[in-house]
Design a protein around this motif. Structure first.
Motif, PDB file in Angstrom:
ATOM      1  N   ALA A 181       0.839  -1.206   0.000  1.00  0.00           N
ATOM      2  CA  ALA A 181       0.000   0.000   0.000  1.00  0.00           C
ATOM      3  C   ALA A 181       0.873   1.253   0.000  1.00  0.00           C
ATOM      4  CB  ALA A 181      -0.932  -0.005   1.201  1.00  0.00           C
ATOM      5  N   LEU A 182       1.958   1.254   0.766  1.00  0.00           N
ATOM      6  CA  LEU A 182       2.861   2.403   0.788  1.00  0.00           C
ATOM      7  C   LEU A 182       3.527   2.616  -0.568  1.00  0.00           C
ATOM      8  CD1 LEU A 182       4.561   2.034   4.290  1.00  0.00           C
ATOM      9  CD2 LEU A 182       2.934   3.780   3.554  1.00  0.00           C
ATOM     10  N   VAL A 183       3.905   1.538  -1.228  1.00  0.00           N
ATOM     11  CA  VAL A 183       4.513   1.656  -2.552  1.00  0.00           C
ATOM     12  C   VAL A 183       3.490   2.217  -3.538  1.00  0.00           C
ATOM     13  CG1 VAL A 183       5.432   0.307  -4.492  1.00  0.00           C
ATOM     14  CG2 VAL A 183       6.253  -0.114  -2.181  1.00  0.00           C
ATOM     15  N   PHE A 184       2.252   1.747  -3.478  1.00  0.00           N
ATOM     16  CA  PHE A 184       1.221   2.270  -4.374  1.00  0.00           C
ATOM     17  C   PHE A 184       0.942   3.747  -4.108  1.00  0.00           C
ATOM     18  CE2 PHE A 184      -0.785  -2.114  -5.236  1.00  0.00           C
ATOM     19  CZ  PHE A 184       0.045  -2.299  -6.318  1.00  0.00           C
ATOM     20  N   LEU A 185       0.937   4.141  -2.841  1.00  0.00           N
ATOM     21  CA  LEU A 185       0.741   5.557  -2.530  1.00  0.00           C
ATOM     22  C   LEU A 185       1.888   6.399  -3.058  1.00  0.00           C
ATOM     23  CD1 LEU A 185      -0.686   5.431   1.114  1.00  0.00           C
ATOM     24  CD2 LEU A 185      -1.892   6.092  -0.978  1.00  0.00           C
ATOM     25  N   HIS A 186       3.085   5.875  -2.979  1.00  0.00           N
ATOM     26  CA  HIS A 186       4.255   6.587  -3.486  1.00  0.00           C
ATOM     27  C   HIS A 186       4.205   6.705  -5.004  1.00  0.00           C
ATOM     28  CE1 HIS A 186       8.326   8.027  -3.823  1.00  0.00           C
ATOM     29  NE2 HIS A 186       8.602   7.033  -4.663  1.00  0.00           N
ATOM     30  N   LEU A 187       3.720   5.680  -5.691  1.00  0.00           N
ATOM     31  CA  LEU A 187       3.662   5.679  -7.146  1.00  0.00           C
ATOM     32  C   LEU A 187       2.420   6.366  -7.706  1.00  0.00           C
ATOM     33  CD1 LEU A 187       4.863   2.054  -7.926  1.00  0.00           C
ATOM     34  CD2 LEU A 187       6.155   4.171  -8.189  1.00  0.00           C
ATOM     35  N   ALA A 188       1.507   6.798  -6.847  1.00  0.00           N
ATOM     36  CA  ALA A 188       0.239   7.362  -7.313  1.00  0.00           C
ATOM     37  C   ALA A 188       0.444   8.612  -8.163  1.00  0.00           C
ATOM     38  CB  ALA A 188      -0.665   7.677  -6.126  1.00  0.00           C
ATOM     39  N   GLY A 189       1.501   9.352  -7.924  1.00  0.00           N
ATOM     40  CA  GLY A 189       1.739  10.578  -8.678  1.00  0.00           C
ATOM     41  C   GLY A 189       2.425  10.365 -10.010  1.00  0.00           C
ATOM     42  N   THR A 190       2.936   9.197 -10.289  1.00  0.00           N
ATOM     43  CA  THR A 190       3.643   8.973 -11.539  1.00  0.00           C
ATOM     44  C   THR A 190       2.665   8.751 -12.682  1.00  0.00           C
ATOM     45  OG1 THR A 190       3.816   6.593 -11.213  1.00  0.00           O
ATOM     46  CG2 THR A 190       5.598   7.939 -10.318  1.00  0.00           C
ATOM     47  N   VAL A 191       3.096   9.100 -13.871  1.00  0.00           N
ATOM     48  CA  VAL A 191       2.224   9.019 -15.044  1.00  0.00           C
ATOM     49  C   VAL A 191       1.934   7.571 -15.418  1.00  0.00           C
ATOM     50  CG1 VAL A 191       2.042   9.597 -17.500  1.00  0.00           C
ATOM     51  CG2 VAL A 191       3.059  11.219 -15.898  1.00  0.00           C
ATOM     52  N   ARG A 192       2.968   6.731 -15.429  1.00  0.00           N
ATOM     53  CA  ARG A 192       2.771   5.345 -15.853  1.00  0.00           C
ATOM     54  C   ARG A 192       1.857   4.588 -14.897  1.00  0.00           C
ATOM     55  NH1 ARG A 192       8.777   3.537 -17.866  1.00  0.00           N
ATOM     56  NH2 ARG A 192       8.839   4.973 -19.633  1.00  0.00           N
ATOM     57  N   PHE A 193       2.038   4.791 -13.616  1.00  0.00           N
ATOM     58  CA  PHE A 193       1.161   4.116 -12.664  1.00  0.00           C
ATOM     59  C   PHE A 193      -0.259   4.651 -12.763  1.00  0.00           C
ATOM     60  CE2 PHE A 193      -0.777   3.380  -8.513  1.00  0.00           C
ATOM     61  CZ  PHE A 193      -0.635   2.004  -8.456  1.00  0.00           C
ATOM     62  N   GLY A 194      -0.408   5.928 -13.108  1.00  0.00           N
ATOM     63  CA  GLY A 194      -1.741   6.490 -13.306  1.00  0.00           C
ATOM     64  C   GLY A 194      -2.482   5.797 -14.430  1.00  0.00           C
ATOM     65  N   VAL A 195      -1.776   5.452 -15.498  1.00  0.00           N
ATOM     66  CA  VAL A 195      -2.391   4.744 -16.616  1.00  0.00           C
ATOM     67  C   VAL A 195      -2.841   3.350 -16.163  1.00  0.00           C
ATOM     68  CG1 VAL A 195      -1.937   3.719 -18.878  1.00  0.00           C
ATOM     69  CG2 VAL A 195      -1.137   6.023 -18.375  1.00  0.00           C
ATOM     70  N   VAL A 196      -1.994   2.663 -15.400  1.00  0.00           N
ATOM     71  CA  VAL A 196      -2.354   1.337 -14.888  1.00  0.00           C
ATOM     72  C   VAL A 196      -3.553   1.437 -13.956  1.00  0.00           C
ATOM     73  CG1 VAL A 196      -1.552  -0.585 -13.472  1.00  0.00           C
ATOM     74  CG2 VAL A 196      -0.031   0.420 -15.162  1.00  0.00           C
ATOM     75  N   ALA A 197      -3.554   2.415 -13.074  1.00  0.00           N
ATOM     76  CA  ALA A 197      -4.659   2.582 -12.137  1.00  0.00           C
ATOM     77  C   ALA A 197      -5.966   2.874 -12.867  1.00  0.00           C
ATOM     78  CB  ALA A 197      -4.346   3.695 -11.146  1.00  0.00           C
ATOM     79  N   GLN A 198      -5.920   3.715 -13.912  1.00  0.00           N
ATOM     80  CA  GLN A 198      -7.130   4.009 -14.677  1.00  0.00           C
ATOM     81  C   GLN A 198      -7.630   2.764 -15.414  1.00  0.00           C
ATOM     82  OE1 GLN A 198      -6.111   7.311 -17.212  1.00  0.00           O
ATOM     83  NE2 GLN A 198      -7.279   8.731 -15.931  1.00  0.00           N
ATOM     84  N   THR A 199      -6.707   1.974 -15.945  1.00  0.00           N
ATOM     85  CA  THR A 199      -7.100   0.755 -16.652  1.00  0.00           C
ATOM     86  C   THR A 199      -7.794  -0.215 -15.714  1.00  0.00           C
ATOM     87  OG1 THR A 199      -5.245   1.026 -18.158  1.00  0.00           O
ATOM     88  CG2 THR A 199      -6.250  -1.159 -18.042  1.00  0.00           C
ATOM     89  N   VAL A 200      -7.236  -0.403 -14.532  1.00  0.00           N
ATOM     90  CA  VAL A 200      -7.859  -1.296 -13.551  1.00  0.00           C
ATOM     91  C   VAL A 200      -9.207  -0.734 -13.108  1.00  0.00           C
ATOM     92  CG1 VAL A 200      -7.616  -2.252 -11.230  1.00  0.00           C
ATOM     93  CG2 VAL A 200      -5.680  -2.289 -12.796  1.00  0.00           C
ATOM     94  N   TYR A 201      -9.300   0.583 -12.966  1.00  0.00           N
ATOM     95  CA  TYR A 201     -10.558   1.196 -12.554  1.00  0.00           C
ATOM     96  C   TYR A 201     -11.645   0.967 -13.602  1.00  0.00           C
ATOM     97  CZ  TYR A 201     -13.981   4.775 -11.412  1.00  0.00           C
ATOM     98  OH  TYR A 201     -15.136   5.438 -11.123  1.00  0.00           O
ATOM     99  N   TYR A 202     -11.328   1.183 -14.876  1.00  0.00           N
ATOM    100  CA  TYR A 202     -12.329   1.018 -15.929  1.00  0.00           C
ATOM    101  C   TYR A 202     -12.675  -0.446 -16.182  1.00  0.00           C
ATOM    102  CZ  TYR A 202     -11.772   5.955 -17.001  1.00  0.00           C
ATOM    103  OH  TYR A 202     -11.750   7.308 -16.914  1.00  0.00           O
ATOM    104  N   ALA A 203     -11.725  -1.340 -15.983  1.00  0.00           N
ATOM    105  CA  ALA A 203     -11.974  -2.764 -16.224  1.00  0.00           C
ATOM    106  C   ALA A 203     -12.414  -3.491 -14.954  1.00  0.00           C
ATOM    107  CB  ALA A 203     -10.715  -3.421 -16.771  1.00  0.00           C
ATOM    108  N   GLY A 204     -12.608  -2.767 -13.867  1.00  0.00           N
ATOM    109  CA  GLY A 204     -12.917  -3.380 -12.574  1.00  0.00           C
ATOM    110  C   GLY A 204     -14.152  -4.256 -12.577  1.00  0.00           C
TER     111      GLY A 204
END
Length: 124
Positions: A13-36
Motif C-alpha cells: 500500500a505504501l509503494v502504491f501511494l508513493h507511485l500514485a503521482g507517476t504518469v505510468r502508474f496512473g495509466v495502470v490505475a485508470q485501466t484497472v478502474y475502468y476494467a474493474g
C-alpha cells in the motif's frame, strides 16, 4: 506468518501511494478502474467454476488422494490443474481405473477442467 502477510500488504500500500503521482502508474490505475467490473465478473465466474470442480474432485478422488482430501486442497489442486500442473493425472487415473469402462471419469474431469479453464482464460 499472518503478521508477515499483513506487513507485506502494508508495504505494498505504501509503494502504491508513493507511485500514485507517476504518469505510468496512473495509466495502470485508470485501466484497472475502468476494467474493474469486468474483472470482478470474470473472477466470480472463475471461482464458481472452480468450486463446482472442487466438489466433483472431492467426491471422485477425496477418499483415495491427499490432494482432494479436503475442500481446500481440492480447490487448490483444481486451480493448479487450470494453471497447467498435470503431475496428479497419473494418480487420478489409477484411482478410477476400470477395465470395463470406455471413458474414464478422470479423463472427463481432467480434460473438461483444462478446457473450461482455457475458455475462461481466453475470455479475459
Amino acid at each position: 506468518m499472518q503478521h508477515l502477510c499483513g506487513l507485506l500488504l502494508m508495504l505494498e500500500a505504501l509503494v502504491f501511494l508513493h507511485l500514485a503521482g507517476t504518469v505510468r502508474f496512473g495509466v495502470v490505475a485508470q485501466t484497472v478502474y475502468y476494467a474493474g467490473t469486468q474483472l470482478i465478473q470474470f473472477a466470480s465466474v472463475f471461482v464458481v467454476t472452480l468450486l463446482v470442480y472442487s466438489v466433483a474432485g472431492h467426491c471422485l478422488f477425496g477418499g483415495d488422494m491427499r490432494e482432494f482430501g479436503s475442500m481446500y486442497r481440492s480447490f487448490e489442486t483444481c486451480f493448479e490443474i487450470c494453471l497447467g500442473h498435470s503431475e496428479h493425472y497419473d494418480e487420478m487415473l489409477h484411482v478410477t481405473a476400470s477395465d470395463d469402462e470406455i471413458v474414464n471419469p478422470t479423463m472427463v474431469f481432467f480434460w473438461s477442467l483444462v478446457a473450461v479453464g482455457l475458455i475462461l482464460a481466453m475470455k479475459i
